[in-house]
Design an enzyme around this catalytic site. Structure first.
Site, mmCIF file in Angstrom:
data_model
loop_
_atom_site.group_PDB
_atom_site.id
_atom_site.type_symbol
_atom_site.label_atom_id
_atom_site.label_comp_id
_atom_site.label_asym_id
_atom_site.label_seq_id
_atom_site.Cartn_x
_atom_site.Cartn_y
_atom_site.Cartn_z
ATOM 1 N N LYS A 94 -33.550 -8.298 32.482
ATOM 2 C CA LYS A 94 -34.348 -8.496 33.688
ATOM 3 C C LYS A 94 -34.756 -7.107 34.146
ATOM 4 C CE LYS A 94 -34.101 -9.990 38.518
ATOM 5 N NZ LYS A 94 -33.208 -10.460 39.618
ATOM 6 N N TYR A 103 -29.406 -6.592 33.664
ATOM 7 C CA TYR A 103 -30.245 -6.504 34.869
ATOM 8 C C TYR A 103 -30.380 -5.037 35.261
ATOM 9 C CZ TYR A 103 -31.556 -7.504 39.797
ATOM 10 O OH TYR A 103 -32.181 -7.569 41.028
#
Length: 293
Positions: free
Chosen positions: A162, A134
């Site tokens: 992400k 992320y």
């Protein structure tokens, strides 16, 4: 395992005493599944992971896995600024039955790119579970550069990223340099459509807490080749995307959920309830979308 489609970055609802609202959380997950979502992401940024105790964090993951009941994948947030703590949380999520984990870049201590690589390498080697990196430098203070992500994509267990850097040039570099089995997921609702056009395969969405069907339709339409429909939905939802980030997430999405009568409660300090002007803007946007009268 790959994670395609729309996954919701779930809020963590709190009751009037500020404690975890388990019943409300289960209700929200059921609503997400009924709304056609492809997966759920508990205890991420939107889930206020930074203000949960370890016991609460583990409880939220347990409840998410139980409530999902195998109907959709559960990708639990287990990142930390400490590799040791991230290992602990990731091991727990794997033992609890999560389908994957979301690992935010170590925050505050601002590691070098080498440090970031070694952090994720350690996690990938130590815990046998699909891991999504992320990247959100606006919250962590450190960007995971495209070259580092491409190198990380070669590790076993690292299955995707992400991307919430807001830098489409970076997304292009990652898409060009990583393999086909490395999933690029949008971490910014306003950039989901552009990221899909660059090779992204899905999104981890804040807005889908509120409109799971709409976000799912946007992503699935694009992936199925109906670009015009995806673009129409994107333009329709643009005011919502903007309104949900007038203040620091998850303040606005919790306010919107409260307006809709969904379990949410207030954010935990040091975050505070959304300002009255933000709530009014949310009501206007939600009314225009037909979510409220």
């Amino acid at each position: 395992m790959t994670f395609e489609g729309t996954m919701t970055a779930l809020i963590t609802p709190f009751d009037e005493n500020g404690d975890f609202d388990e019943e409300g959380f289960r209700e929200n997950i059921k609503s997400q599944i009924d709304g056609g979502i492809d997966g759920i992401v508990p205890v991420g940024t939107t889930g206020e992971c930074a203000t949960l105790s370890y016991e609460e964090h583990e409880k939220v993951v347990e409840v998410a896995v139980d409530a999902a009941d195998g109907k959709v994948p559960v990708v639990a947030g287990t990142g930390s600024n400490s590799t040791k703590e991230a290992l602990m949380l990731t091991n727990y999520a794997a033992e609890a039955g999560a389908d994957g984990v979301l690992l935010v870049a170590p925050y505050y201590n601002k590691p070098t790119q080498r440090g970031l690589y070694e952090h994720y390498k350690k996690l990938a080697e130590e815990v046998n579970i699909p891991q999504v990196i992320y990247n959100i430098p606006s919250r962590t203070g450190r960007n995971i550069e495209a070259e580092t992500l491409i190198k990380l994509s070669e590790l076993e267990n690292v299955v995707g990223v992400k991307e919430a850097s807001g830098d489409l040039n970076q997304v292009m570099k990652i898409a060009r340099g990583s393999g086909e089995d490395f999933d690029i997921l949008s971490g910014d609702d306003s950039l989901t459509l552009p990221i899909l056009s660059l090779g992204g395969v899905g999104a981890v969405s804040v807005a889908s807490n509120l409109v799971p069907g709409k976000i799912s339709d946007l992503v699935s339409s694009y992936l199925e080749g109906d670009v015009e429909k995806a673009r129409d939905i994107h333009f329709e939802l643009m005011p919502l995307f903007k309104a949900l980030f007038i203040e620091t997430n998850p303040g606005p999405i919790k306010a919107a959920m409260n307006i809709l009568g969904k379990p949410a409660g207030k954010p935990r300090l040091p975050l505070v309830e959304a300002e009255s002007e933000t709530k009014q803007k949310l009501r206007e946007v939600m009314s225009e979308l037909g979510l409220i009268k």
